[in-house]
Design a protein around this motif. Structure first.
Motif, mmCIF file in Angstrom:
data_model
loop_
_atom_site.group_PDB
_atom_site.id
_atom_site.type_symbol
_atom_site.label_atom_id
_atom_site.label_comp_id
_atom_site.label_asym_id
_atom_site.label_seq_id
_atom_site.Cartn_x
_atom_site.Cartn_y
_atom_site.Cartn_z
ATOM 1 N N VAL A 1 0.836 -1.208 0.000
ATOM 2 C CA VAL A 1 0.000 0.000 0.000
ATOM 3 C C VAL A 1 0.870 1.257 0.000
ATOM 4 O O VAL A 1 0.616 2.208 -0.759
ATOM 5 C CB VAL A 1 -0.944 -0.014 1.222
ATOM 6 N N ALA A 2 1.913 1.259 0.837
ATOM 7 C CA ALA A 2 2.796 2.431 0.880
ATOM 8 C C ALA A 2 3.514 2.621 -0.439
ATOM 9 O O ALA A 2 3.643 3.752 -0.939
ATOM 10 C CB ALA A 2 3.811 2.263 2.024
ATOM 11 N N THR B 1 0.824 3.834 -3.181
ATOM 12 C CA THR B 1 0.366 5.218 -3.003
ATOM 13 C C THR B 1 1.500 6.224 -3.176
ATOM 14 O O THR B 1 1.279 7.339 -3.654
ATOM 15 C CB THR B 1 -0.271 5.396 -1.618
ATOM 16 N N LEU C 1 -3.694 7.590 -5.524
ATOM 17 C CA LEU C 1 -4.923 6.808 -5.364
ATOM 18 C C LEU C 1 -5.949 7.351 -6.359
ATOM 19 O O LEU C 1 -6.587 8.380 -6.120
ATOM 20 C CB LEU C 1 -5.442 6.923 -3.926
ATOM 21 N N PHE D 1 1.382 10.054 -2.999
ATOM 22 C CA PHE D 1 1.451 10.487 -1.611
ATOM 23 C C PHE D 1 2.881 10.861 -1.223
ATOM 24 O O PHE D 1 3.861 10.312 -1.757
ATOM 25 C CB PHE D 1 0.966 9.375 -0.683
ATOM 26 N N LEU E 1 2.854 10.205 4.461
ATOM 27 C CA LEU E 1 1.445 9.851 4.274
ATOM 28 C C LEU E 1 1.314 8.427 3.737
ATOM 29 O O LEU E 1 0.389 7.685 4.115
ATOM 30 C CB LEU E 1 0.782 10.853 3.334
ATOM 31 N N ALA E 2 2.234 8.035 2.863
ATOM 32 C CA ALA E 2 2.211 6.658 2.343
ATOM 33 C C ALA E 2 2.446 5.652 3.469
ATOM 34 O O ALA E 2 1.765 4.615 3.542
ATOM 35 C CB ALA E 2 3.272 6.509 1.256
ATOM 36 N N THR F 1 -0.664 5.520 5.627
ATOM 37 C CA THR F 1 -1.741 4.805 4.933
ATOM 38 C C THR F 1 -1.516 3.297 5.019
ATOM 39 O O THR F 1 -2.453 2.526 5.258
ATOM 40 C CB THR F 1 -1.809 5.247 3.467
ATOM 41 N N ALA G 1 -2.372 2.199 8.503
ATOM 42 C CA ALA G 1 -3.825 2.185 8.726
ATOM 43 C C ALA G 1 -4.473 0.961 8.079
ATOM 44 O O ALA G 1 -5.338 0.310 8.682
ATOM 45 C CB ALA G 1 -4.445 3.470 8.179
ATOM 46 N N VAL G 2 -4.042 0.637 6.859
ATOM 47 C CA VAL G 2 -4.581 -0.559 6.191
ATOM 48 C C VAL G 2 -4.211 -1.809 6.983
ATOM 49 O O VAL G 2 -5.036 -2.728 7.145
ATOM 50 C CB VAL G 2 -4.055 -0.632 4.744
#
Length: 349
Positions: A86-87, A90, A95, A117, A121-122, A125, A128-129
């Motif tokens: 995800v990092a 992004t 996204l 990102f 922020l990446a 994120t 968080a995922v």
């Protein structure tokens, strides 16, 4: 009062403070911070050090679950690897849309149109995922204990591995390559390895302090009570399932933060990050360093990553060396290196 009495009173006042675990831990934290600050000056490669700290944070997050609650997860790589994907995605592509699926409607995408990102922020994120994934997996797995808990986490991790292999955004067997490091907080250029190392060291140290604070809070004391005797904790009125689920999500989120950092540091996210062997490596780091100690996973990560890095020319024999070290640790000191040191100095580490 004699002339020696003030000196005796002063020494009696200082001795308990100097011998207290909190004083020892404060001194060790200061030493760790100083060591992190001077490591690049000792001639060690900053890129390797940054990667090592990513795995050290991963091991510390895993130890919070295994060492302080007694839950052995054989699938923690799914949080590390999924956050890495995800990092990386992004940070590289942003996204464009969010996929959704509803019964009777099927899959549909909601356009978002976010640009690539920033690295911080990446990473967040990805964390968080991983935390959301930890909430789903934890809700299913904590209903069982022991080997059944381990097998459920392993089975779910294999499902995440299959998803990572098939999902279009992960790049399949090629992974996501060429992840840009960018500028941390908009002005810190991470393309320089020294700058990258100090940013990773700061994030690792913050995560390390957070884990220490959690473990030594009233919440952490309940976790230790659950580890030592869960029926007694239940009899005292604690809802142990909620505590275990909470620490599972925290552990998954911190493991995800480590995975996101690793994607930015190495500029790649691959299937290796989410493979079950990665789950085995973090178990090995924790057991060699010292399960249930604060500094043990860091020591274990240093040993395992150093072996993989500096003995890389041995090829497959590296696994033989790792296995030998693991057998020696199990045979000679089951508490791990930090656990044995803690026993010698009679202070918790």
């Amino acid at each position: 009062m004699t002339l020696d009495q003030p000196r005796i009173i002063a020494s009696q006042a200082v001795r308990p403070f100097a011998a207290s675990p909190s004083f020892l831990h404060a001194a060790l934290f200061a030493g760790l911070a100083a060591l992190l600050a001077i490591l690049p000056a000792l001639g060690l490669y900053p890129f390797v050090l940054a990667q090592l700290l990513c795995f050290a944070l991963f091991a510390c997050a895993f130890n919070m679950l295994l060492g302080f609650v007694g839950l052995l997860s054989f699938g923690h790589a799914m949080f590390f690897g999924m956050a890495s994907y995800v990092a990386a995605y992004t940070a590289k592509s942003g996204l464009a849309s969010l996929p959704f699926w509803l019964p009777g409607v099927g899959r549909f995408d909601i356009p978002v149109g976010l640009p690539p990102f920033a690295p911080e922020l990446a990473m967040l994120t990805g964390a968080a995922v991983a935390a959301v994934l930890g909430l789903i997996v934890g809700a299913l797995a904590i209903k069982r204990q022991g080997i059944y808990f381990a097998m459920i986490t392993l089975a779910l991790a294999q499902m995440v591995y299959f998803f990572s292999l098939q999902a279009p955004f992960t790049g399949g067997e090629n992974g996501i390559q060429g992840v840009p490091r960018g500028h941390f907080l908009g002005f810190i250029d991470l393309r320089d390895d020294i700058t990258l190392y100090y940013v990773v060291a700061a994030i690792f140290f913050a995560g390390f302090l957070l884990i220490y604070r959690i473990i030594h809070s009233p919440f952490g004391q309940v976790l230790k009570a659950i580890r030592d005797n869960e029926p007694r904790a239940i009899s005292l009125g604690y809802r142990t399932q909620r505590y275990k689920l909470t620490v599972f999500v925290l552990s998954a989120g911190l493991a995800g933060l480590a995975g996101g950092m690793k994607a930015v540091v190495s500029q790649i996210a691959t299937l290796t990050d989410v493979h079950w062997t990665m789950s085995g490596e973090v178990v090995l780091m924790t057991l060699v360093g010292g399960m249930g100690t604060i500094y043990g996973p860091v020591i274990g990560a240093v040993i395992i990553i150093a072996i993989q890095t500096y003995l890389n020319n041995l090829g497959a024999w590296v696994t033989i060396v790792q296995g030998t070290i693991f057998v020696i640790c199990v045979m000679l000191f089951r508490e791990g290196i930090a656990g044995r040191l803690s026993r010698w100095i009679k202070r918790p580490l």
